[in-house]
Design an enzyme around this catalytic site. Structure first.
Site, short mmCIF file in Angstrom:
data_model
loop_
_atom_site.label_atom_id
_atom_site.label_comp_id
_atom_site.label_asym_id
_atom_site.label_seq_id
_atom_site.Cartn_x
_atom_site.Cartn_y
_atom_site.Cartn_z
N LYS A 60 16.68 49.66 7.84
CA LYS A 60 16.09 50.64 8.77
C LYS A 60 14.70 51.04 8.27
CE LYS A 60 20.64 52.16 10.10
NZ LYS A 60 21.79 53.02 9.82
N GLN B 55 23.70 58.50 7.26
CA GLN B 55 24.38 57.21 7.13
C GLN B 55 25.88 57.44 6.87
OE1 GLN B 55 22.80 54.15 7.57
NE2 GLN B 55 24.86 53.30 7.47
N ASP C 16 21.24 59.24 16.64
CA ASP C 16 22.35 58.33 16.96
C ASP C 16 23.33 58.96 17.94
OD1 ASP C 16 23.30 55.80 16.91
OD2 ASP C 16 24.23 55.92 14.93
#
Ligand code: NAP
Length: 284
Positions: A49, A93, A116
């Site tokens: 990322k 994460q 997200d």
């Protein structure tokens, strides 16, 4: 033989446009990623990322916290990032260590930086068929693949296998919002094969190699394979028996090179979209 849905190609095109748009910004979008502990797979994902963000001119901040971090410390860090005007998008994460309540952590991220799409504000909008700030990365990437290949969704029977909050559940709702007739399957589903055989669009997001075999699909099905598994010789593979299912399908995503590149592409696009939402007056 099926047409291969090339996620590498589609994501490359989307990211080229994005990079052009970012080039002309005085202040760059900024993505903050929090990683807790030493999980090697998580580290690989975070590095990917970071690398992709750098390539596009998106600033990235990686916050590394030890496995022993307390829930309170993690919440404080998110609060700091929520209040940091420079940070446009926050990603924690997953998975987090057992002693931390993932739901509480994800709900701490302010909805306008929820890159997200885990916050109930955003997931609630998807469930209601209204617009969240951004859509979750993997489902968004899948919808874009279907659009790119002009695969109609309206009126089709879409079968989604998997009901996780990150893939299956939001994807099923997004397909419903696109007027598909949606069936969601999971580990307690009886007679999976009877259901998959009726799918016009079959999406497997389970994490089980060879779960979907050729006798489980009808001719001309569109197959989207989200799964990420390893073969005996440690090669990446999906949930679908690609070699045999490809012969029956009309379209199919490979693993690697299908959904994976679209997920990271959506993450970058979402970071930029959140930046724009937060800087409405400065960006034309
Ligand atoms: P997850 O949270 O473990 O969810 C897996 C889902 O599969 C669950 O809903 C589970 O049902 C269901 N399931 C398990 N065994 C099943 C079976 N035999 N038949 C039908 N359903 C079954 O996983 P996830 O995070 O959604 O990820 C799924 C897969 O996609 C993994 O391989 C992951 O690595 C991959 N992934 C790929 C990307 C990408 O960018 N390519 C992104 C995200 C995830 P229950 O709910 O009943 O337990």
């Amino acid at each position: 033989m099926a047409q291969i849905i090339d996620g590498k190609l589609v994501s490359k095109k989307i990211l080229e446009n994005l990079s052009d748009e970012i080039l002309f910004l005085a202040q760059k979008p900024c993505l903050a990623v929090i990683i807790v502990g030493n999980d090697s797979a998580s580290k690989i994902y975070v590095n990917l990322k970071k690398k992709k963000a750098l390539e596009l001119g998106i600033e990235s901040i990686v916050v590394e916290m030890p496995e022993t971090v307390s829930q309170e410390e993690l919440l404080e860090k998110i609060e700091q990032l929520n209040n940091d005007k420079k940070v446009n998008a926050i990603l924690v994460q997953l998975p987090l260590p057992q002693h931390i309540d993932t739901k509480i952590i994800l709900e701490k991220i302010t909805p306008l930086k929820d890159v997200d799409c885990f916050h109930p504000y955003n997931t609630g909008h998807i469930a209601a068929g209204t617009k969240p700030y951004v859509y979750p990365c993997t489902p968004k990437g899948i919808i874009r693949l279907l659009e790119y290949y002009n695969i109609p969704v309206e009126g089709k029977h879409a079968v989604v296998i998997g009901r996780s909050n990150i893939v299956g559940r939001p994807l099923a709702q997004m397909l419903l919002n696109e007027n598909a007739t949606v069936t969601i399957c999971h580990s307690r589903t009886k007679n999976l094969e009877e259901i998959t055989k009726t799918a016009d669009i079959l999406i497997s997001a389970v994490g089980q190699r060879n779960l979907i075999k050729a006798n489980m699909v009808k001719d001309d099905v569109v197959v989207i394979d989200v799964g990420m598994n390893r073969t005996e010789d440690n090669k990446l593979c999906g949930d679908v028996d690609f070699y045999n299912v490809e012969k029956k399908a009309s379209f199919i995503t490979p693993v690697p090179g299908g959904v994976g590149p679209m997920t990271i592409c959506s993450l970058m696009q979402n970071t930029f979209d959140l930046y724009k939402l937060q800087n409405k007056n400065q960006v034309t």
